[in-house]
Structure formats: C-alpha cells, structure tokens
Design an enzyme around this catalytic site. Structure first.
Site, PDB file in Angstrom:
ATOM      1  NE  ARG A 118      63.635  85.398  -2.599  1.00 50.26           N
ATOM      2  CZ  ARG A 118      64.923  85.314  -2.900  1.00 50.26           C
ATOM      3  NH1 ARG A 118      65.704  84.515  -2.203  1.00 50.26           N
ATOM      4  NH2 ARG A 118      65.431  86.019  -3.890  1.00 50.26           N
ATOM      5  CE1 TYR A 148      43.842  73.967  -0.340  1.00 53.35           C
ATOM      6  CE2 TYR A 148      43.555  71.677   0.353  1.00 53.35           C
ATOM      7  CZ  TYR A 148      43.593  73.033   0.657  1.00 53.35           C
ATOM      8  OH  TYR A 148      43.387  73.443   1.954  1.00 53.35           O
ATOM      9  CE  LYS A 152      46.632  74.821   1.394  1.00 54.05           C
ATOM     10  NZ  LYS A 152      46.926  76.183   1.891  1.00 54.05           N
TER      11      LYS A 152
END
Length: 258
Positions: A118, A148, A152
């Site tokens: 962004r 994690y 992902k």
C-alpha cells in the site's frame, strides 16, 4: 532518468542478502530494509558500495515506519520491485501457539506485506513494477509452525488479490515458496545435530535442501521481463518437496489395494 529501485524487506538475513545481490544486476539501487541495523551494515559490507545498497531501519509492522520507508525509496528513484521477504516463525505446534504469537506471526508474515504494498503502490503503478512475496511451502501444506503457516497461506491469497486488482495498471504480483533453506538458523541446528541436513534431504526429490541463491534466482526471474506474462502464481522453490515423497510413493506402490 529516474534510477530504478528494488525494496527488499528482511534484507539482513541470508535469503534477503542473496535476493539483494541478485536484484542488483537489474536495478540501480537496492533499499535494504530490516529492523536490525547492525546486521544490515554487515550485509552492505558483503554486498557492495553503500550508494547502491542503501539501508533503512524499520519495523515493517508499524504504519509509521513503513510510510517512512516508502518516502526513503521515493527519494532514491522509482520503485520497480518490491520484495516482501521479512518473516519469522515462532511456536511449532498449535497447542503452543498463544494469542500473542498468533497475532505477531500474522503481523510480520502477512499484514506487513499489505502495509508495504500500500505504501509504494503509486510508484509501482508508475513503473509498471513487480511485487514478489516470499511465502513458504508451509502456506501450501501442513508442516508445523501453525501461525506462521496460516499467515503464509494468507500471503499467497494476497498475492493473487494484488495480481487481479492491479494488473490493469501493469503491476505483476507473484510469490516464491521456499522449502527448507540452508540459512544460519539451520546451520545452528546442524551444529547441535550434525545429521539434520541428511535427515531433511530424504523428504526432497532432489535429495538436497534449498540454498538462498536458489530463492534469489527465482525472485530475479519473476521480477524480470522474462516473466512479463506471469502474475498471480506461486513458484515453489523446494527441491521437489511439494511434488510428493518418493519413499511414501514406493511404500504405497508395494502395498495391496482393495
């Protein structure tokens, strides 16, 4: 003419340094972003001249730090490539994953990629640039480290979201999903258990684990004109781990099926 800039987060680590070195072949300046200033300075000493490898200390889970990073990048030139490489895994099992660990892993491994994108999206529009997210095979199947892994998996979907929504601006978005990479962390494990790599190799079709340079080469390809028609994909760089396990296939082929 504006100089081309590649941003690499988590640049002080083994994979980040390898990516930075490889992208220097096709970019004028590499902005090395990491929370560890000392490690970044050491990385620059290994990579090359400070005017080409510029460091920026930032906590990329912080809106303010990411905004400052984007400003630093714009002062250097035009951002051509964003590599969201920073990441970390904490608890190994879901049982050991606390709410704090869940939030921290998601903040670094998923939300930070959103914040960084962004922050530089206008520059990527101007350059018709490329985003490469460093995901993991953990985002494709269950290999432990649940917080994690969930982050992902989210990163892979975020990769596709960017590809679909921003393709009209010429921005390409892809992911690389490494398997076990021979980094300092794994070398530390090997010091404690000299057989750790031999034990890991049996799960990989190529009978070896990934080197940071393997990941860097994949990133370089996806960022290059050679991949100009490729967007929204996840490229596993895993020595065949996600293709399947030969030992399991052999076991099943020897068994009787009814």
């Amino acid at each position: 003419m504006s100089k081309s800039v590649a941003i690499v987060t988590g640049a002080a680590g083994d994979i980040g340094r390898a990516i930075a070195k490889r992208l220097a072949d096709d970019h004028d300046i590499i902005l090395l972003v990491d929370i560890d200033e000392a490690a970044m300075q050491k990385a620059v000493g290994e990579l090359g001249p400070a005017e080409r490898f510029v460091t920026f200390k930032a906590d990329i889970t912080s809106d303010a730090d990411v905004a400052a990073m984007a400003k630093a990048a714009s002062d250097l030139g035009g951002v051509k490539t964003l590599v969201n490489n920073a990441g970390a895994a904490r608890a190994v099992s879901l049982h050991d994953t606390t709410p704090a660990i869940w939030r921290a892993d998601n903040a670094l491994n998923l939300e930070a990629a959103f914040l960084c994108f962004r922050a530089v999206v206008d520059m990527l529009k101007a350059s018709k640039g490329s985003v490469i997210n460093i995901a993991s095979v953990n985002g494709m199947a269950v290999f432990g480290h649940p917080a994690y892994s969930a982050a992902k998996a989210g990163l892979l979907h975020f990769t596709r979201l960017v590809a679909v929504e921003y393709g009209k601006f010429g921005i390409r978005s892809n992911a690389v999903a490494p398997g076990t990479v021979r980094t300092q962390a794994w070398e530390a494990r090997a010091a404690a258990n000299p057989n750790v790599f031999e034990e890991a190799k049996r799960w990989y079709a190529l009978r070896r684990v990934v080197d940071p340079v393997d990941v860097a080469n994949a990133v370089s390809f996806l960022a290059s004109p050679l991949a100009s028609a490729i967007t929204g994909v996840c490229l596993p760089v895993d020595c065949g781990l996600t293709a399947g396990q030969a030992e399991l296939a052999h076991t099943f082929s020897q068994s009787e099926h009814y």
